[in-house]
Scaffold this motif. Structure first.
Motif, PDB file in Angstrom:
ATOM      1  N   ASN A 163      -4.040  25.025   6.369  1.00 29.56           N
ATOM      2  CA  ASN A 163      -3.227  24.597   5.204  1.00 29.56           C
ATOM      3  C   ASN A 163      -2.343  23.672   5.167  1.00 29.56           C
ATOM      4  OD1 ASN A 163      -3.647  27.942   4.707  1.00 29.56           O
ATOM      5  ND2 ASN A 163      -2.144  28.175   6.279  1.00 29.56           N
ATOM      6  N   GLN A 164      -2.476  23.034   6.338  1.00 29.02           N
ATOM      7  CA  GLN A 164      -1.467  21.500   6.485  1.00 29.02           C
ATOM      8  C   GLN A 164      -2.794  20.425   6.287  1.00 29.02           C
ATOM      9  OE1 GLN A 164      -0.424  21.893  10.896  1.00 29.02           O
ATOM     10  NE2 GLN A 164       1.245  20.950   9.559  1.00 29.02           N
ATOM     11  N   LEU A 165      -3.795  20.630   5.831  1.00 30.72           N
ATOM     12  CA  LEU A 165      -5.562  19.767   5.339  1.00 30.72           C
ATOM     13  C   LEU A 165      -5.160  19.601   4.030  1.00 30.72           C
ATOM     14  CD1 LEU A 165      -8.210  19.080   8.195  1.00 30.72           C
ATOM     15  CD2 LEU A 165      -5.936  17.417   7.742  1.00 30.72           C
ATOM     16  N   LYS A 166      -5.733  20.916   3.487  1.00 32.16           N
ATOM     17  CA  LYS A 166      -5.497  21.138   2.028  1.00 32.16           C
ATOM     18  C   LYS A 166      -3.609  21.509   1.086  1.00 32.16           C
ATOM     19  CE  LYS A 166      -8.717  24.934   2.352  1.00 32.16           C
ATOM     20  NZ  LYS A 166      -9.430  26.313   2.092  1.00 32.16           N
ATOM     21  N   ASN A 167      -2.802  21.903   2.029  1.00 35.56           N
ATOM     22  CA  ASN A 167      -2.087  21.195   1.233  1.00 35.56           C
ATOM     23  C   ASN A 167      -0.903  20.414   1.103  1.00 35.56           C
ATOM     24  OD1 ASN A 167      -2.049  23.922   0.189  1.00 35.56           O
ATOM     25  ND2 ASN A 167      -1.098  24.440   1.913  1.00 35.56           N
ATOM     26  N   ASN A 168      -1.572  19.357   2.152  1.00 35.75           N
ATOM     27  CA  ASN A 168      -0.559  18.123   2.263  1.00 35.75           C
ATOM     28  C   ASN A 168      -1.267  16.957   2.162  1.00 35.75           C
ATOM     29  OD1 ASN A 168       1.950  19.415   3.851  1.00 35.75           O
ATOM     30  ND2 ASN A 168       0.815  19.285   4.871  1.00 35.75           N
ATOM     31  N   ASN A 169      -0.468  15.707   1.927  1.00 32.58           N
ATOM     32  CA  ASN A 169      -0.792  14.978   1.067  1.00 32.58           C
ATOM     33  C   ASN A 169      -1.580  13.607   2.643  1.00 32.58           C
ATOM     34  OD1 ASN A 169      -1.263  12.824  -0.340  1.00 32.58           O
ATOM     35  ND2 ASN A 169       0.585  11.677  -0.332  1.00 32.58           N
ATOM     36  N   ILE A 170      -2.773  13.947   2.584  1.00 28.79           N
ATOM     37  CA  ILE A 170      -3.657  13.598   3.851  1.00 28.79           C
ATOM     38  C   ILE A 170      -5.073  13.267   4.456  1.00 28.79           C
ATOM     39  CG2 ILE A 170      -3.822  15.920   5.073  1.00 28.79           C
ATOM     40  CD1 ILE A 170      -3.035  14.158   7.994  1.00 28.79           C
ATOM     41  N   LYS A 171      -5.752  12.384   3.846  1.00 30.40           N
ATOM     42  CA  LYS A 171      -6.780  12.249   4.431  1.00 30.40           C
ATOM     43  C   LYS A 171      -7.695  12.245   5.799  1.00 30.40           C
ATOM     44  CE  LYS A 171     -10.840   9.282   2.282  1.00 30.40           C
ATOM     45  NZ  LYS A 171     -11.279   8.376   1.192  1.00 30.40           N
ATOM     46  N   ILE A 172      -8.415  12.014   6.479  1.00 28.81           N
ATOM     47  CA  ILE A 172      -8.853  12.636   7.934  1.00 28.81           C
ATOM     48  C   ILE A 172     -10.125  11.890   7.586  1.00 28.81           C
ATOM     49  CG2 ILE A 172      -9.652  13.241   9.698  1.00 28.81           C
ATOM     50  CD1 ILE A 172      -6.835  13.917   9.315  1.00 28.81           C
ATOM     51  N   SER A 173     -10.566  10.214   8.304  1.00 27.76           N
ATOM     52  CA  SER A 173     -11.626   8.944   7.985  1.00 27.76           C
ATOM     53  C   SER A 173     -11.942   8.710   8.809  1.00 27.76           C
ATOM     54  CB  SER A 173     -11.197   8.705   7.209  1.00 27.76           C
ATOM     55  OG  SER A 173     -11.910   7.105   7.014  1.00 27.76           O
ATOM     56  N   ALA A 174     -12.750   7.935   8.915  1.00 29.86           N
ATOM     57  CA  ALA A 174     -13.959   6.982   9.702  1.00 29.86           C
ATOM     58  C   ALA A 174     -13.899   5.697   9.392  1.00 29.86           C
ATOM     59  CB  ALA A 174     -15.040   7.931  10.770  1.00 29.86           C
ATOM     60  N   ASN A 175     -13.662   5.589   7.886  1.00 31.65           N
ATOM     61  CA  ASN A 175     -13.924   4.615   7.591  1.00 31.65           C
ATOM     62  C   ASN A 175     -12.432   3.196   7.409  1.00 31.65           C
ATOM     63  OD1 ASN A 175     -14.601   2.811   5.723  1.00 31.65           O
ATOM     64  ND2 ASN A 175     -15.330   3.584   4.124  1.00 31.65           N
ATOM     65  N   ILE A 176     -12.687   2.628   8.626  1.00 33.13           N
ATOM     66  CA  ILE A 176     -11.170   1.573   8.408  1.00 33.13           C
ATOM     67  C   ILE A 176     -11.213   0.952   7.127  1.00 33.13           C
ATOM     68  CG2 ILE A 176     -13.041  -0.327   8.293  1.00 33.13           C
ATOM     69  CD1 ILE A 176      -9.151   0.174  10.990  1.00 33.13           C
ATOM     70  N   ASN A 177     -11.094   1.237   6.575  1.00 32.97           N
ATOM     71  CA  ASN A 177     -11.233   0.821   4.292  1.00 32.97           C
ATOM     72  C   ASN A 177      -9.881   1.546   4.357  1.00 32.97           C
ATOM     73  OD1 ASN A 177     -12.829  -1.872   4.199  1.00 32.97           O
ATOM     74  ND2 ASN A 177     -14.479  -0.309   4.012  1.00 32.97           N
ATOM     75  N   ASP A 178     -10.288   2.560   4.311  1.00 29.57           N
ATOM     76  CA  ASP A 178      -9.221   3.601   3.908  1.00 29.57           C
ATOM     77  C   ASP A 178      -7.512   3.382   4.500  1.00 29.57           C
ATOM     78  OD1 ASP A 178     -11.120   5.174   2.646  1.00 29.57           O
ATOM     79  OD2 ASP A 178     -12.256   6.436   3.813  1.00 29.57           O
ATOM     80  N   LEU A 179      -7.669   2.299   5.607  1.00 26.64           N
ATOM     81  CA  LEU A 179      -6.683   2.353   5.667  1.00 26.64           C
ATOM     82  C   LEU A 179      -6.032   0.980   4.875  1.00 26.64           C
ATOM     83  CD1 LEU A 179      -6.585   2.689   9.855  1.00 26.64           C
ATOM     84  CD2 LEU A 179      -4.962   3.943   8.233  1.00 26.64           C
ATOM     85  N   LYS A 180      -6.685   0.626   4.511  1.00 26.39           N
ATOM     86  CA  LYS A 180      -6.253  -0.997   4.091  1.00 26.39           C
ATOM     87  C   LYS A 180      -4.642  -0.694   2.846  1.00 26.39           C
ATOM     88  CE  LYS A 180     -10.174  -3.934   3.965  1.00 26.39           C
ATOM     89  NZ  LYS A 180     -11.035  -4.604   3.254  1.00 26.39           N
ATOM     90  N   ASP A 181      -4.564   0.536   2.542  1.00 25.21           N
ATOM     91  CA  ASP A 181      -3.375   0.246   1.600  1.00 25.21           C
ATOM     92  C   ASP A 181      -1.823   0.976   1.971  1.00 25.21           C
ATOM     93  OD1 ASP A 181      -4.957  -0.357  -0.463  1.00 25.21           O
ATOM     94  OD2 ASP A 181      -5.645   1.896  -1.517  1.00 25.21           O
ATOM     95  N   CYS A 182      -2.266   1.051   3.557  1.00 26.31           N
ATOM     96  CA  CYS A 182      -1.221   1.464   4.485  1.00 26.31           C
ATOM     97  C   CYS A 182      -0.287   0.101   4.925  1.00 26.31           C
ATOM     98  CB  CYS A 182      -2.015   1.684   5.945  1.00 26.31           C
ATOM     99  SG  CYS A 182      -2.736   3.598   5.607  1.00 26.31           S
ATOM    100  N   ASN A 183       1.012   0.679   4.857  1.00 20.26           N
ATOM    101  CA  ASN A 183       1.664  -0.358   5.177  1.00 20.26           C
ATOM    102  C   ASN A 183       2.789  -0.399   6.910  1.00 20.26           C
ATOM    103  OD1 ASN A 183       3.720   1.484   3.489  1.00 20.26           O
ATOM    104  ND2 ASN A 183       5.126  -0.031   3.395  1.00 20.26           N
ATOM    105  N   ILE A 184       2.744   0.705   6.387  1.00 17.66           N
ATOM    106  CA  ILE A 184       3.065   1.660   8.260  1.00 17.66           C
ATOM    107  C   ILE A 184       1.683   2.356   9.557  1.00 17.66           C
ATOM    108  CG2 ILE A 184       4.137   3.252   9.913  1.00 17.66           C
ATOM    109  CD1 ILE A 184       6.221   1.513   7.985  1.00 17.66           C
TER     110      ILE A 184
END
Length: 236
Positions: free
Chosen positions: A58-79
């Motif tokens: 439910n949490q993975l489907k309903n929340n604004n979250i992406k689970i990844s093993a690709n470091i590039n997916d973190l590039k837009d983060c600021n925290i």
């Protein structure tokens, strides 16, 4: 605060609940170097047994979250919140490789004004003496000028279904007074038990050492009593 995008590095029994909670309020990326772990979570399975399958789904489907093993997916983060383990070797010395490797990886994608928060168990001084130089080296940015750091020791009690992440008071800290306030406000969005701002990162690190020692002493003491009571035919 709502504009923050959070990256949680390490999706074990500490990082996963943290990422899921933050995703209720912020866009969140949960990152782990273990492809199998990422596939497992994206299939709604958590073999740490800390998260119920239906709750996870439910949490993975309903929340604004992406689970990844690709470091590039973190590039837009600021925290960035680093929750990797710090195991010990056969000589009881801390193994810092996971912490150093994750600091290097985040350093390579670090941007101006980003904040890196550590939750891993460390000795007082390690965050600023060992991790920050890694961040500076691989980002070519200057500490407390171009980027900032926080420390908020994890307080997960494995197996406890009542006192979960949000119900245990959290210690927070930052490398500048302004950073400390940002870090504290961030955790206050998810920790219903409240937070406590430590005077410095080193003080927050020391608090974690005290907590671990207290737990170890209590466990050791009860085990000693159990040995004695068994000899006396008393049920501990």
């Amino acid at each position: 605060m709502k504009k923050h995008k959070i990256g949680v590095i390490g999706l074990g029994y500490v990082g996963l609940p943290l990422a899921l909670e933050f995703s209720k309020f912020y866009s969140t990326v949960g990152y782990d170097i273990n492809d199998d772990r990422v596939c497992e979570l994206n299939s709604f399975v958590d073999n740490t047994m800390e998260t119920d399958v239906e709750i996870l789904k439910n949490q993975l489907k309903n929340n604004n979250i992406k689970i990844s093993a690709n470091i590039n997916d973190l590039k837009d983060c600021n925290i960035y919140i680093i929750t990797v383990p710090t195991p010990t070797d056969i000589n009881k010395k801390p193994v810092l490789k996971p912490l150093m490797d994750s600091s290097k990886s985040i350093g390579e994608i670090l941007k101006l004004n980003d904040i890196v928060i550590y939750e891993s168990t460390v000795y007082p001084g390690l965050t600023e003496d060992e991790c920050v130089p890694q961040l500076e080296k691989y980002s070519n940015l200057r500490y407390n000028i171009d980027f900032f750091v926080g420390y908020s020791p994890e307080r997960i009690n494995p197996g406890d279904k009542k006192r979960t992440l949000t119900k245990i008071k959290k210690i927070t800290s930052g490398s500048t007074p302004e950073t400390a306030l940002i870090v504290d406000e961030l955790y206050n969005t998810i920790i219903t038990a409240g937070t406590h701002i430590a005077k410095s990162i080193k003080v927050a690190e020391a608090a974690k050492v005290i907590e671990n020692c207290q737990r170890d002493l209590n466990i050791a003491f009860v085990n000693e009593l159990s040995i004695i009571f068994n000899l006396l035919d008393i049920d501990t």
